[in-house]
Motif scaffolding. Structure first.
Motif, PDB file in Angstrom:
ATOM      1  N   ARG A 131       0.878  -1.176   0.000  1.00  0.00           N
ATOM      2  CA  ARG A 131       0.000   0.000   0.000  1.00  0.00           C
ATOM      3  C   ARG A 131       0.910   1.220   0.000  1.00  0.00           C
ATOM      4  NH1 ARG A 131      -1.663  -3.061   4.156  1.00  0.00           N
ATOM      5  NH2 ARG A 131      -1.044  -1.540   5.701  1.00  0.00           N
ATOM      6  N   ASN A 132       0.486   2.270  -0.695  1.00  0.00           N
ATOM      7  CA  ASN A 132       1.350   3.423  -0.871  1.00  0.00           C
ATOM      8  C   ASN A 132       0.614   4.730  -0.603  1.00  0.00           C
ATOM      9  OD1 ASN A 132       1.419   1.647  -3.699  1.00  0.00           O
ATOM     10  ND2 ASN A 132       3.253   1.515  -2.465  1.00  0.00           N
ATOM     11  N   TYR A 133       1.355   5.679  -0.060  1.00  0.00           N
ATOM     12  CA  TYR A 133       0.897   7.066   0.049  1.00  0.00           C
ATOM     13  C   TYR A 133       2.035   7.935  -0.461  1.00  0.00           C
ATOM     14  CZ  TYR A 133       0.009  11.682   1.886  1.00  0.00           C
ATOM     15  OH  TYR A 133      -0.152  13.034   1.980  1.00  0.00           O
ATOM     16  N   ILE A 134       1.725   8.924  -1.267  1.00  0.00           N
ATOM     17  CA  ILE A 134       2.738   9.836  -1.784  1.00  0.00           C
ATOM     18  C   ILE A 134       2.257  11.275  -1.634  1.00  0.00           C
ATOM     19  CG2 ILE A 134       1.849   9.645  -4.143  1.00  0.00           C
ATOM     20  CD1 ILE A 134       4.689  10.098  -5.171  1.00  0.00           C
ATOM     21  N   THR A 135       3.170  12.140  -1.266  1.00  0.00           N
ATOM     22  CA  THR A 135       2.937  13.576  -1.312  1.00  0.00           C
ATOM     23  C   THR A 135       4.119  14.172  -2.067  1.00  0.00           C
ATOM     24  OG1 THR A 135       2.418  15.574  -0.058  1.00  0.00           O
ATOM     25  CG2 THR A 135       3.949  14.030   0.983  1.00  0.00           C
ATOM     26  N   GLN A 136       3.834  15.016  -3.051  1.00  0.00           N
ATOM     27  CA  GLN A 136       4.889  15.506  -3.937  1.00  0.00           C
ATOM     28  C   GLN A 136       4.661  16.964  -4.304  1.00  0.00           C
ATOM     29  OE1 GLN A 136       6.233  12.904  -7.135  1.00  0.00           O
ATOM     30  NE2 GLN A 136       5.922  14.563  -8.587  1.00  0.00           N
ATOM     31  N   LEU A 137       5.724  17.752  -4.210  1.00  0.00           N
ATOM     32  CA  LEU A 137       5.712  19.148  -4.667  1.00  0.00           C
ATOM     33  C   LEU A 137       6.396  19.213  -6.028  1.00  0.00           C
ATOM     34  CD1 LEU A 137       6.667  21.127  -1.448  1.00  0.00           C
ATOM     35  CD2 LEU A 137       4.451  21.120  -2.617  1.00  0.00           C
ATOM     36  N   ASN A 138       5.761  19.917  -6.956  1.00  0.00           N
ATOM     37  CA  ASN A 138       6.309  20.104  -8.295  1.00  0.00           C
ATOM     38  C   ASN A 138       6.492  21.588  -8.547  1.00  0.00           C
ATOM     39  OD1 ASN A 138       6.122  17.322  -9.196  1.00  0.00           O
ATOM     40  ND2 ASN A 138       3.915  17.633  -9.096  1.00  0.00           N
ATOM     41  N   SER A 142       9.997  25.509 -16.511  1.00  0.00           N
ATOM     42  CA  SER A 142       9.583  25.941 -17.846  1.00  0.00           C
ATOM     43  C   SER A 142       8.183  25.377 -18.070  1.00  0.00           C
ATOM     44  CB  SER A 142      10.565  25.463 -18.920  1.00  0.00           C
ATOM     45  OG  SER A 142      10.396  24.094 -19.180  1.00  0.00           O
ATOM     46  N   GLU A 143       7.647  25.586 -19.241  1.00  0.00           N
ATOM     47  CA  GLU A 143       6.289  25.113 -19.520  1.00  0.00           C
ATOM     48  C   GLU A 143       6.181  23.595 -19.431  1.00  0.00           C
ATOM     49  OE1 GLU A 143       3.034  25.251 -23.133  1.00  0.00           O
ATOM     50  OE2 GLU A 143       4.599  26.783 -23.066  1.00  0.00           O
ATOM     51  N   ASN A 144       7.254  22.882 -19.811  1.00  0.00           N
ATOM     52  CA  ASN A 144       7.201  21.421 -19.852  1.00  0.00           C
ATOM     53  C   ASN A 144       8.094  20.713 -18.847  1.00  0.00           C
ATOM     54  OD1 ASN A 144       5.439  21.679 -21.983  1.00  0.00           O
ATOM     55  ND2 ASN A 144       6.980  21.331 -23.538  1.00  0.00           N
ATOM     56  N   VAL A 145       8.952  21.436 -18.137  1.00  0.00           N
ATOM     57  CA  VAL A 145       9.914  20.810 -17.228  1.00  0.00           C
ATOM     58  C   VAL A 145       9.644  21.228 -15.788  1.00  0.00           C
ATOM     59  CG1 VAL A 145      12.363  20.553 -16.677  1.00  0.00           C
ATOM     60  CG2 VAL A 145      11.661  20.761 -19.066  1.00  0.00           C
ATOM     61  N   LYS A 146       9.636  20.231 -14.899  1.00  0.00           N
ATOM     62  CA  LYS A 146       9.388  20.483 -13.475  1.00  0.00           C
ATOM     63  C   LYS A 146      10.458  19.788 -12.638  1.00  0.00           C
ATOM     64  CE  LYS A 146       4.397  20.322 -14.125  1.00  0.00           C
ATOM     65  NZ  LYS A 146       3.193  19.558 -13.807  1.00  0.00           N
ATOM     66  N   ILE A 147      10.779  20.401 -11.523  1.00  0.00           N
ATOM     67  CA  ILE A 147      11.593  19.756 -10.499  1.00  0.00           C
ATOM     68  C   ILE A 147      10.616  19.252  -9.449  1.00  0.00           C
ATOM     69  CG2 ILE A 147      13.280  20.133  -8.669  1.00  0.00           C
ATOM     70  CD1 ILE A 147      14.600  22.194 -10.479  1.00  0.00           C
ATOM     71  N   ASN A 148      10.815  18.027  -8.973  1.00  0.00           N
ATOM     72  CA  ASN A 148       9.875  17.505  -7.982  1.00  0.00           C
ATOM     73  C   ASN A 148      10.587  16.926  -6.776  1.00  0.00           C
ATOM     74  OD1 ASN A 148      10.436  14.848  -9.242  1.00  0.00           O
ATOM     75  ND2 ASN A 148       9.081  15.633 -10.821  1.00  0.00           N
ATOM     76  N   LEU A 149       9.937  17.073  -5.647  1.00  0.00           N
ATOM     77  CA  LEU A 149      10.396  16.584  -4.352  1.00  0.00           C
ATOM     78  C   LEU A 149       9.229  15.818  -3.743  1.00  0.00           C
ATOM     79  CD1 LEU A 149      12.441  16.656  -1.949  1.00  0.00           C
ATOM     80  CD2 LEU A 149      11.272  18.742  -1.225  1.00  0.00           C
ATOM     81  N   CYS A 150       9.491  14.581  -3.325  1.00  0.00           N
ATOM     82  CA  CYS A 150       8.370  13.801  -2.788  1.00  0.00           C
ATOM     83  C   CYS A 150       8.768  13.022  -1.547  1.00  0.00           C
ATOM     84  CB  CYS A 150       7.794  12.865  -3.846  1.00  0.00           C
ATOM     85  SG  CYS A 150       8.722  11.362  -4.126  1.00  0.00           S
ATOM     86  N   ILE A 151       7.759  12.640  -0.808  1.00  0.00           N
ATOM     87  CA  ILE A 151       7.884  11.703   0.304  1.00  0.00           C
ATOM     88  C   ILE A 151       6.890  10.584   0.025  1.00  0.00           C
ATOM     89  CG2 ILE A 151       7.591  11.340   2.777  1.00  0.00           C
ATOM     90  CD1 ILE A 151       8.277  14.301   3.164  1.00  0.00           C
ATOM     91  N   ARG A 152       7.383   9.346   0.073  1.00  0.00           N
ATOM     92  CA  ARG A 152       6.545   8.166  -0.154  1.00  0.00           C
ATOM     93  C   ARG A 152       6.537   7.327   1.115  1.00  0.00           C
ATOM     94  NH1 ARG A 152       5.886   5.897  -5.509  1.00  0.00           N
ATOM     95  NH2 ARG A 152       5.605   4.016  -4.300  1.00  0.00           N
ATOM     96  N   TYR A 153       5.378   6.835   1.442  1.00  0.00           N
ATOM     97  CA  TYR A 153       5.237   5.929   2.578  1.00  0.00           C
ATOM     98  C   TYR A 153       4.664   4.628   2.033  1.00  0.00           C
ATOM     99  CZ  TYR A 153       3.954   4.061   7.121  1.00  0.00           C
ATOM    100  OH  TYR A 153       3.844   3.256   8.226  1.00  0.00           O
ATOM    101  N   ASP A 154       5.437   3.547   2.108  1.00  0.00           N
ATOM    102  CA  ASP A 154       5.022   2.248   1.588  1.00  0.00           C
ATOM    103  C   ASP A 154       4.933   1.235   2.718  1.00  0.00           C
ATOM    104  OD1 ASP A 154       5.229   3.191  -1.120  1.00  0.00           O
ATOM    105  OD2 ASP A 154       7.389   2.888  -1.010  1.00  0.00           O
ATOM    106  N   THR A 155       3.844   0.474   2.733  1.00  0.00           N
ATOM    107  CA  THR A 155       3.682  -0.628   3.679  1.00  0.00           C
ATOM    108  C   THR A 155       3.653  -1.916   2.875  1.00  0.00           C
ATOM    109  OG1 THR A 155       2.431   0.749   5.213  1.00  0.00           O
ATOM    110  CG2 THR A 155       2.213  -1.628   5.468  1.00  0.00           C
ATOM    111  N   ILE A 156       4.603  -2.802   3.148  1.00  0.00           N
ATOM    112  CA  ILE A 156       4.718  -4.067   2.428  1.00  0.00           C
ATOM    113  C   ILE A 156       4.143  -5.160   3.320  1.00  0.00           C
ATOM    114  CG2 ILE A 156       6.306  -5.641   1.275  1.00  0.00           C
ATOM    115  CD1 ILE A 156       8.257  -3.141   1.216  1.00  0.00           C
ATOM    116  N   SER A 157       3.213  -5.934   2.776  1.00  0.00           N
ATOM    117  CA  SER A 157       2.460  -6.918   3.557  1.00  0.00           C
ATOM    118  C   SER A 157       3.191  -8.246   3.675  1.00  0.00           C
ATOM    119  CB  SER A 157       1.077  -7.120   2.936  1.00  0.00           C
ATOM    120  OG  SER A 157       0.378  -5.907   2.923  1.00  0.00           O
ATOM    121  N   THR A 158       4.350  -8.239   4.319  1.00  0.00           N
ATOM    122  CA  THR A 158       5.064  -9.473   4.642  1.00  0.00           C
ATOM    123  C   THR A 158       4.503 -10.005   5.959  1.00  0.00           C
ATOM    124  OG1 THR A 158       6.772  -8.144   5.694  1.00  0.00           O
ATOM    125  CG2 THR A 158       7.186  -8.836   3.430  1.00  0.00           C
ATOM    126  N   TYR A 159       5.034 -11.145   6.434  1.00  0.00           N
ATOM    127  CA  TYR A 159       4.576 -11.710   7.704  1.00  0.00           C
ATOM    128  C   TYR A 159       4.654 -10.654   8.801  1.00  0.00           C
ATOM    129  CZ  TYR A 159       4.493 -14.538  11.916  1.00  0.00           C
ATOM    130  OH  TYR A 159       4.199 -15.038  13.152  1.00  0.00           O
TER     131      TYR A 159
END
Length: 186
Positions: A131-138, A142-159
């Motif tokens: 399961r994933n949650y992401i928050t990202q600033l872009n 320029s009109e077509n180019v963005k710099i992005n910074l993100c934080i991702r929180y992932d929960t992996i369903s292992t034992y």
């Protein structure tokens, strides 16, 4: 902007554009999992397109983990996932994307846990639902180019659930979706 505009707004032209992003990523949290493994820098690639509601993102993250104990095998985490989110305009150049998703986390181990005559030895890989949650600033440079910074929180369903918090820094390029691909996606 009203609550209804924010939550209920639909795209008139879904799949009209593609934003292709490449980011360097690093795991930043520390929990029991990190007592046994140390992360290295990884890479995250993604494609974001307007959807009927919000934006849909398909991404692939690859991050190596080295074992700290001799009894544990090092592995590369390969993480394809699909995220549905909403982008908010903070200013003319700054946008904020938040999304929730699901993925399939693949552990590709550096060595076999048992010997096998199979062409693909199943002991070198294991996969689990995530399961994933992401928050990202872009930030548009320029009109077509963005710099992005993100934080991702992932929960992996292992034992024992594995929680990973990753930061990402990268660049993205916006282009118009080719007509043949737009027809396929619709």
């Amino acid at each position: 902007i009203s609550y209804q505009q924010l939550i209920c707004a639909q795209h008139i032209n879904p799949f009209d554009s593609l934003e292709i992003s490449v980011q360097i990523t690093q795991n930043v949290n520390s929990n029991t999992f990190h007592d046994f493994y140390e992360s290295k820098n990884g890479i995250n690639t993604s494609i974001i397109t307007p959807f009927y509601w919000g934006e849909i993102q398909a991404s692939l993250q690859i991050m190596p983990f080295s074992s700290k104990e001799q009894d544990f095998r090092s592995f590369v985490g390969i993480h394809p996932n699909l995220i549905l989110g909403k982008q908010l305009n903070l200013s003319k150049k700054m946008k904020w994307y938040n999304g929730l998703g699901i993925g399939w986390y693949i552990f590709y181990f550096s060595e076999e846990s048992y010997s096998s005559d199979e062409y693909f030895n199943s002991s070198v890989r294991e996969s689990e639902l995530s399961r994933n949650y992401i928050t990202q600033l872009n930030y548009s440079i320029s009109e077509n180019v963005k710099i992005n910074l993100c934080i991702r929180y992932d929960t992996i369903s292992t034992y024992k659930k594995i929680n990973l918090t990753n930061t990402c820094l990268g660049i993205s390029y916006l282009l118009r979706t080719p007509d043949w691909l737009k027809i396929f996606l619709e």
